[in-house]
Design a protein around this motif. Structure first.
Motif: not given
Length: 217
Positions: A7-33
């Motif tokens: 459940f926590l992991f699923n929430i995490y995926i949604v949050i990171i996807d949101n950061y990526i879509s906003r370019g925070l700081p880029s579209d790369k998963v590791d940088e968004a994390f």
């Protein structure tokens, strides 16, 4: 309510996807994390996007360190005008953060960091001697730390060092990894008299708990 790791992991995926879509700081998963984790770790300081990104030392020759922040009474040291430096009751906070987009905590990132901290905290070693081993951003942050420590020597009431390892796993830490973390705390205390040194593990549950808290303004 029992909250499962999935459940926590699923929430995490949604949050990171949101950061990526906003370019925070880029579209790369590791940088968004990395940005997300740093934002949560430093949430109480209400830093701007620019201020959060100013702490990045990630890249080649980073000594196993991704983020490096020096704060004086809650403000980034390099952004404090000379006339506003405290003359008494100064609190110096140092945050050294390593972020790994792994599903569990591992020993290797801490092992990599240990010799770096021993050299970076030894101010008798000149910058020139370290230029072949560490990148410019990290050496600049080291200079901010050294300068701040010297400026506040006469009025420093508290010095806190937080070394933080963030990943997307849970906070069940194996004994050998915990031992390495304790070694880091000893290195910090040996380098600076009367400092409070804490090694912290930030996994999904801690990161998401911080994310749910209302940010300061």
């Amino acid at each position: 309510i029992h909250v499962t790791p999935q459940f926590l992991f699923n929430i995490y995926i949604v949050i990171i996807d949101n950061y990526i879509s906003r370019g925070l700081p880029s579209d790369k998963v590791d940088e968004a994390f990395e940005y997300f984790a740093t934002e949560q770790i430093l949430k109480k300081y209400a830093l701007s996007k620019q201020q959060i990104m100013s702490g990045s030392v990630d890249g080649r020759n980073d000594g196993g360190i991704d983020e490096f922040f020096v704060l004086v009474n809650g403000h980034l040291a390099e952004m404090i005008p000379d006339e506003f430096w405290p003359k008494s009751n100064a609190v110096l906070d140092l945050y050294i953060i390593t972020c790994k987009h792994d599903d569990s905590f591992k020993q290797a990132p801490i092992t990599t960091m240990i010799p770096s901290l021993m050299e970076l905290f030894d101010f008798s070693i000149s910058r020139n001697e370290l230029e072949d081993s560490y990148n410019e951003q990290l050496l600049n942050k080291r200079e901010v730390l050294a300068s701040s420590y010297r400026k506040l020597a006469a009025c420093l009431t508290e010095f806190n060092i937080y070394v933080i390892y963030a990943c997307r796993g849970n906070e069940e830490i194996e004994t050998n990894i915990q031992t390495k973390a304790e070694q880091v705390e000893v290195i910090c205390r040996d380098a600076f008299d009367n400092c409070n040194a804490n090694f912290e593990f930030w996994g999904n549950s801690k990161l998401l708990a911080s994310q749910r808290c209302m940010p300061k303004t």
